[in-house]
Design a protein around this motif. Structure first.
Motif, mmCIF file in Angstrom:
data_model
loop_
_atom_site.group_PDB
_atom_site.id
_atom_site.type_symbol
_atom_site.label_atom_id
_atom_site.label_comp_id
_atom_site.label_asym_id
_atom_site.label_seq_id
_atom_site.Cartn_x
_atom_site.Cartn_y
_atom_site.Cartn_z
ATOM 1 N N GLU A 498 0.833 -1.202 0.000
ATOM 2 C CA GLU A 498 0.000 0.000 0.000
ATOM 3 C C GLU A 498 0.866 1.250 0.000
ATOM 4 O O GLU A 498 0.541 2.257 -0.653
ATOM 5 C CB GLU A 498 -0.948 -0.021 1.200
ATOM 6 C CG GLU A 498 -2.063 -1.051 1.051
ATOM 7 C CD GLU A 498 -2.852 -1.274 2.334
ATOM 8 O OE1 GLU A 498 -2.566 -0.558 3.326
ATOM 9 O OE2 GLU A 498 -3.738 -2.137 2.351
ATOM 10 N N CYS A 501 2.083 1.772 -3.501
ATOM 11 C CA CYS A 501 1.046 2.444 -4.295
ATOM 12 C C CYS A 501 1.088 3.955 -4.069
ATOM 13 O O CYS A 501 1.071 4.758 -5.025
ATOM 14 C CB CYS A 501 -0.341 1.923 -3.924
ATOM 15 S SG CYS A 501 -0.679 0.203 -4.340
ATOM 16 N N GLU A 505 2.067 7.219 -6.581
ATOM 17 C CA GLU A 505 1.170 8.358 -6.787
ATOM 18 C C GLU A 505 1.841 9.680 -6.437
ATOM 19 O O GLU A 505 1.693 10.676 -7.159
ATOM 20 C CB GLU A 505 -0.090 8.180 -5.938
ATOM 21 C CG GLU A 505 -1.031 7.113 -6.453
ATOM 22 C CD GLU A 505 -2.429 7.283 -5.875
ATOM 23 O OE1 GLU A 505 -3.365 7.471 -6.658
ATOM 24 O OE2 GLU A 505 -2.561 7.230 -4.631
ATOM 25 N N LEU A 525 -4.624 4.515 -6.958
ATOM 26 C CA LEU A 525 -3.800 3.639 -7.789
ATOM 27 C C LEU A 525 -3.793 2.220 -7.216
ATOM 28 O O LEU A 525 -3.745 2.033 -5.999
ATOM 29 C CB LEU A 525 -2.387 4.198 -7.876
ATOM 30 C CG LEU A 525 -1.379 3.431 -8.729
ATOM 31 C CD1 LEU A 525 -0.491 4.395 -9.517
ATOM 32 C CD2 LEU A 525 -0.500 2.516 -7.874
ATOM 33 N N GLU A 526 -3.798 1.247 -8.111
ATOM 34 C CA GLU A 526 -3.829 -0.169 -7.717
ATOM 35 C C GLU A 526 -2.599 -0.891 -8.247
ATOM 36 O O GLU A 526 -2.204 -0.695 -9.401
ATOM 37 C CB GLU A 526 -5.086 -0.832 -8.278
ATOM 38 C CG GLU A 526 -5.219 -2.322 -7.962
ATOM 39 C CD GLU A 526 -6.456 -2.952 -8.597
ATOM 40 O OE1 GLU A 526 -6.789 -4.095 -8.241
ATOM 41 O OE2 GLU A 526 -7.088 -2.293 -9.463
ATOM 42 N N ILE A 527 -1.977 -1.708 -7.398
ATOM 43 C CA ILE A 527 -0.906 -2.610 -7.835
ATOM 44 C C ILE A 527 -1.421 -4.039 -7.750
ATOM 45 O O ILE A 527 -1.889 -4.474 -6.689
ATOM 46 C CB ILE A 527 0.361 -2.453 -6.973
ATOM 47 C CG1 ILE A 527 1.030 -1.101 -7.234
ATOM 48 C CG2 ILE A 527 1.356 -3.588 -7.282
ATOM 49 C CD1 ILE A 527 2.260 -0.846 -6.386
ATOM 50 N N SER A 577 -3.704 2.259 -3.057
ATOM 51 C CA SER A 577 -3.185 3.360 -2.254
ATOM 52 C C SER A 577 -4.224 3.759 -1.222
ATOM 53 O O SER A 577 -5.394 3.963 -1.550
ATOM 54 C CB SER A 577 -2.852 4.552 -3.161
ATOM 55 O OG SER A 577 -2.367 5.622 -2.402
#
Length: 592
Positions: A498, A501, A505, A525-527, A577
């Motif tokens: 997290e 992420c 950003e 934002l996503e990983i 995030s």
């Protein structure tokens, strides 16, 4: 065009490099004059110039174009129409580009004369590493290059990659003097068998390896990853003196039989001791103790692989000697031992006519007049610190053709500019009015992945896509992780991911962060973490569609639905995030 010279004479080669870079403006004028006089009667130029072949008429009447503008001409030639649509002489092949920028390889015309010029250019800068690296001449190169599948157009014109062209025409005796692996291994149709046999040759002759080479930094890491998965089997072959049964390519079997002539348990034991250690840090230097350098491209999108490559290299310097494309060979690195982050390429002004389309630094467009067209300047008129998109006019029929590469001028070598490769001039992620370019994304991911290091993890590879299925839409990054030590947990800590992420950003531009914080028109934002080997599957997908293993570069943004299915099927965990990135009004003012 380059004059005839003895490519085996290092002094003559370096002298010619000095000459063409010192007289860059005169060389460029001569190149354009030669291209226009040769090709004036082609359908393409005849309709634009009407016999006016001076530089001013060329710049006024010939438009700056992209591959899509050229595609109809290429398609007509591929279907059997004459080459003089765009060029004054026949084409040797159509070169297939890597195919990873757009998802489908471009087809670029190449004449026999231009092919010879490219080979000659390669000889010109070849002496430079020997000037800077002591002992490099005392061994050979373990080079991981692979021929790609060849096809034909409807008119029987051969379609090949540039690497395949070189491998199909190389002088056998010259190859044998310089290379560890026999040529038959690089031209093997099965790249998996070729990879295995390259490594076997390199391990059997480990003391003779002075240089390792591959097209891209990602290619070298792919080799190391393959070795990590197959070292046990390779050691078994060396220990017993018997090649694995699954190696069935007749040429590979034949050449390996001349090297693997008897059991060598001592060598097998030595390799095994190094490979079974807890960490693979420095594995290149440990397995090839006399290696003086790793010759591979480490700039642009390859820069993100440098930390991992340095981890494995064990102090072996990384050389990034060359910048070019399927469309044109362009520049060389006059300072081979410069750090990867400091590599600049010097334009060779004899290879094509080069123009530079001005690009706003950091892609900032606020405050600009949208009706104002960017200026196009000549090679010698570029300014240090400015960004440009490269535009080329070649002997093979490309006129004022935009390569899509963004270059930042860092200085001059004699009278020829030096530049750093910044990235592709293409927005790869956008949800609202935000625009994230390749350069921006690479920097952001580089900052985010730093948080993995304390946990003995590294980022093996990544790509991205915009996700519009949610409201608001958001950026998705696919990350494949790897271990720095064998007992490291590959399951990442959610808190760490997290934070990754958020770090990504925070590193994106002010427009993105404003839309995230104030407008809330872009979501967190996503990983998505994918299983080991997912990016190999992605590569295989593009190779099956016509890309080349040797030329393959992971696309930094994926839009192809089938490719996305491969990635999504490999996802093992995902993270968002949990914080809102910072943004202040003054940041926007600073960009105007």
């Amino acid at each position: 065009m380059l004059p005839k010279l003895d490519p085996t004479n290092p002094k003559a080669c370096l002298s010619l490099l000095e000459d063409v870079t010192t007289n860059a403006m005169q060389v460029q004028d001569s190149v354009l004059e030669a291209i226009l006089s040769r090709n004036a009667q082609t359908e393409y130029l005849k309709g634009l110039l009407n016999g006016q072949l001076d530089k001013q008429s060329f710049k006024k009447n010939v438009p700056v174009v992209t591959y899509e503008d050229y595609r109809p001409y290429i398609d007509r030639i591929a279907n059997g129409e004459p080459y003089d649509l765009i060029c004054d002489r026949p084409f040797m092949v159509l070169l297939a580009s890597s195919g990873t920028s757009s998802g489908v390889p471009k087809l670029i015309p190449l004449t026999a004369e231009e092919f010879e010029q490219r080979l000659l250019f390669s000889y010109l800068y070849a002496p430079l590493p020997y000037k800077h690296i002591e002992g490099l001449r005392e061994g050979k190169t373990l080079m991981f290059y692979f021929a790609a599948r060849e096809t034909e157009t409807a008119s029987s014109l051969m379609v090949r990659t540039m690497v395949t062209c070189v491998l199909r025409t190389v002088n056998q005796s010259h190859w044998d003097r310089m290379q560890i692996s026999p040529l038959a291994i690089s031209t093997c149709e099965d790249n998996t068998q070729g990879m295995y046999c390259h490594l076997l040759c390199g391990l059997l002759q480990r003391e003779d390896v002075a240089r390792l080479a591959a097209p891209f930094a990602s290619s070298v890491l792919r080799v190391i990853k393959y070795l990590e998965n197959h070292w046990n089997e390779l050691c078994s072959n060396i220990k017993t003196g018997q090649l694995s049964d699954w190696i069935t390519d007749a040429q590979c079997v034949s050449v390996i039989s001349k090297l693997l002539t008897a059991p060598n348990p001592e060598l097998a034991s030595l390799i095994e001791q190094e490979c079974k250690k807890t960490s693979w840090e420095g594995i290149v230097k440990r397995l090839w103790p006399n290696a003086k350098c790793i010759d591979t491209i480490v700039t642009g999108s390859m820069a993100q692989y440098v930390p991992a490559l340095e981890f494995y290299a064990g102090g072996v310097p990384l050389l990034s000697m060359f910048y070019g494309s399927s469309e044109c060979y362009i520049g060389f690195n006059a300072n081979p031992l410069s750090k990867p982050c400091d590599v600049s390429y010097t334009v060779n002004p004899s290879m094509a006519y080069f123009e530079f389309l001005e690009v706003e630094k950091d892609h900032q467009e606020a405050g600009n007049d949208p009706t104002k067209k960017p200026a196009v300047v000549d090679l010698v008129d570029v300014k240090i610190g400015n960004d440009y998109e490269l535009v080329v006019t070649t002997f093979c029929g490309l006129y004022r053709y935009r390569l899509g590469d963004v270059l930042r001028v860092t200085g001059f070598y004699n009278k020829s500019p030096q530049f750093r490769f910044v990235g592709r001039q293409k927005v790869i992620l956008s949800i609202d009015a935000d625009k994230t370019y390749e350069e921006d994304l690479l920097k952001a991911v580089a900052n985010g992945k730093l948080l993995l290091e304390p946990h003995n993890l590294m980022l093996v590879d990544f790509t991205s896509r915009p996700d519009y299925s949610s409201v608001p839409g958001h950026y998705v990054l696919y990350w494949e992780l790897g271990r720095k030590v064998k007992d490291a947990k590959l399951e990442p800590d959610p808190d760490v991911m997290e934070e990754c992420c958020f770090a990504v950003e925070e590193s994106l531009d002010s427009v993105y962060r404003r839309f995230r914080k104030n407008d809330k028109s872009v979501g967190p934002l996503e990983i998505k973490v994918v299983r080991p080997g997912a990016f190999d599957e992605l590569m295989n997908f593009f190779v099956d569609r016509g890309s080349s293993v040797s030329q393959y570069k992971t696309p930094r943004s994926v839009t192809n639905e089938e490719a996305l299915k491969i990635l999504d099927a490999a996802v093992v965990s995902n993270f968002f995030s949990q914080k809102i990135p910072s943004w202040e009004l003054k940041e926007l003012h600073s960009t105007i």
